[in-house]
Design a protein around this motif. Structure first.
Motif, short mmCIF file in Angstrom:
data_model
loop_
_atom_site.label_atom_id
_atom_site.label_comp_id
_atom_site.label_asym_id
_atom_site.label_seq_id
_atom_site.Cartn_x
_atom_site.Cartn_y
_atom_site.Cartn_z
N UNK A 67 0.82 -1.38 -0.45
CA UNK A 67 0.53 -0.11 0.03
C UNK A 67 0.37 1.17 0.25
N UNK A 68 1.84 0.89 1.14
CA UNK A 68 3.39 2.34 0.59
C UNK A 68 4.19 2.72 -0.84
N UNK A 69 3.76 1.33 -1.10
CA UNK A 69 4.47 1.73 -3.29
C UNK A 69 3.19 2.27 -3.35
N UNK A 70 2.24 1.42 -3.42
CA UNK A 70 1.00 2.34 -4.14
C UNK A 70 1.19 3.65 -4.09
N UNK A 71 1.02 4.74 -3.27
CA UNK A 71 0.98 5.51 -2.69
C UNK A 71 2.20 6.42 -4.01
N UNK A 72 3.19 6.25 -3.99
CA UNK A 72 4.22 6.30 -4.28
C UNK A 72 4.13 5.90 -5.35
N UNK A 73 3.90 5.46 -6.27
CA UNK A 73 3.36 5.12 -7.46
C UNK A 73 2.60 6.06 -8.61
N UNK A 74 1.19 6.82 -7.08
CA UNK A 74 -0.15 7.28 -8.08
C UNK A 74 -0.16 8.67 -7.59
N UNK A 75 -0.02 9.09 -6.62
CA UNK A 75 0.12 10.53 -5.63
C UNK A 75 1.73 11.58 -6.05
N UNK A 76 0.98 12.25 -7.81
CA UNK A 76 1.85 13.49 -7.94
C UNK A 76 1.45 14.34 -7.29
N UNK A 86 10.32 11.93 -5.13
CA UNK A 86 8.93 10.75 -5.94
C UNK A 86 9.82 9.76 -7.20
N UNK A 87 10.30 9.96 -8.29
CA UNK A 87 10.11 9.15 -8.96
C UNK A 87 11.64 9.31 -9.68
N UNK A 186 18.67 14.36 -0.55
CA UNK A 186 17.78 13.30 -1.27
C UNK A 186 17.37 13.10 -0.61
N UNK A 187 17.84 12.56 0.76
CA UNK A 187 17.36 11.91 2.42
C UNK A 187 16.44 12.69 2.58
#
Length: 238
Positions: A67-76, A86-87, A186-187
Motif C-alpha cells: 500500500x505504501x508503494x502504491x502511494x508512491x506510484x500514484x500520488x503526484x 518521488x520519481x 535526497x535523504x
C-alpha cells in the motif's frame, strides 16, 4: 585504534558504522605500508590485532508494504522537489534497487541497444574494481522510459547524465563528494515526502527501494540466485 572505537561508541555509532570507518582506516594504512610510508610493525589489524569483522551487526531489512508503494506510484506531488524525489525513488526501485551513487553516475553511454530493446548496463561503483564483476543489465521498460522522459522534460540535466542528481561538471573526488552531498539532501527530501504521503511508521530512504525490490522479486517466486545476480552480489550468501 581501541580509543578510536570507544570514541565512535560514545557518538552512538552502530557496529556496522564503526566497521565502515575501520575498513577505510585499514585501507589507508595498507596503502601507506605498500608505499613504504609506514612500518609494518605498528600495523594494528591482522592476526592478533583489532578484529574489524567482530563489529558487524545483522540489521533488520526494511522494505515498503504494497500500500505504501502504491502511494508512491500514484500520488503526484504538487511540490516540484518532492515529486522529483518521488520519481527518483521509483526509478531506483524499477532499476532493481540501483544505489543512489550508481544512479547518479548513469549517462547516455550506459544505454545499449540489443535483442530488439534498450538496456541500462553498468557496473556497481562499490564493486567495479573486484575480479570477475559482471555488468548489471536492466531492460528499459515503458515505465522506466516514462520516468527518463519526465526527467528530460521537467528537470535540468547536466551533460550526458540521465538523472537530475549531478548538477555540475565535476570529475574524480569532486564528483564523488558532490554526489555524497546530493545523497544527504535526497535523504531529507525523502523524509519530507514520507510525511506528505502519511508514511510515518518507518523511515523512507534510498536504500529502502533496494530491499523493497528484492522482497517484491522474492514474493513473486523469483529464485534467489536470480535476485542475487540482479542486485549485483558476487556471493549468493549476501
Amino acid at each position: 585504534v581501541k580509543a578510536f572505537d570507544v570514541f565512535l561508541q560514545k557518538r552512538e555509532c552502530t557496529g556496522n558504522t564503526r566497521k565502515f570507518y575501520f575498513k577505510a582506516l585499514r585501507a589507508c594504512m595498507n596503502k601507506a605500508i605498500q608505499d613504504k610510508e609506514a612500518p609494518e610493525s605498528t600495523y594494528p589489524f591482522g592476526k592478533c590485532g583489532f578484529n574489524i569483522s567482530s563489529l558487524e551487526e545483522e540489521t533488520a531489512k526494511r522494505y515498503l508494504p504494497g500500500d505504501y508503494m502504491e502511494k508512491l506510484k500514484t500520488n503526484v506531488m504538487e511540490n516540484s522537489t518532492l515529486d522529483m524525489t518521488r520519481r527518483l525513488f521509483l526509478f531506483t526501485y524499477y532499476c532493481y534497487g540501483i544505489s543512489f551513487m550508481d544512479a547518479a553516475l548513469l549517462t547516455k553511454k550506459n544505454i545499449i541497444r540489443y535483442n530488439g530493446g534498450d538496456y541500462i548496463v553498468y557496473k556497481r561503483h562499490k564493486t567495479k574494481e573486484a575480479k570477475k564483476v559482471k555488468p548489471i543489465q536492466i531492460k528499459i521498460t515503458n515505465t522506466i522510459q516514462e520516468l527518463l522522459d519526465w526527467f528530460g522534460e521537467n528537470t535540468i540535466l547536466i551533460g550526458e547524465y540521465l538523472l537530475p542528481i549531478v548538477s555540475r561538471e565535476y570529475k574524480g573526488e569532486q564528483l564523488y563528494n558532490h554526489i555524497r552531498s546530493r545523497f544527504s539532501r535526497n535523504g531529507k527530501n525523502l523524509n519530507n515526502l514520507a510525511i506528505a504521503l502519511g508514511i510515518t511508521d518507518m523511515k523512507l530512504t534510498s536504500y529502502v527501494s533496494r530491499h523493497t525490490m528484492a522482497m517484491t522479486l522474492q514474493d513473486n517466486q523469483v529464485p534467489r540466485e536470480v535476485i542475487s545476480q540482479i542486485l549485483g552480489h558476487s556471493d549468493l550468501a549476501t
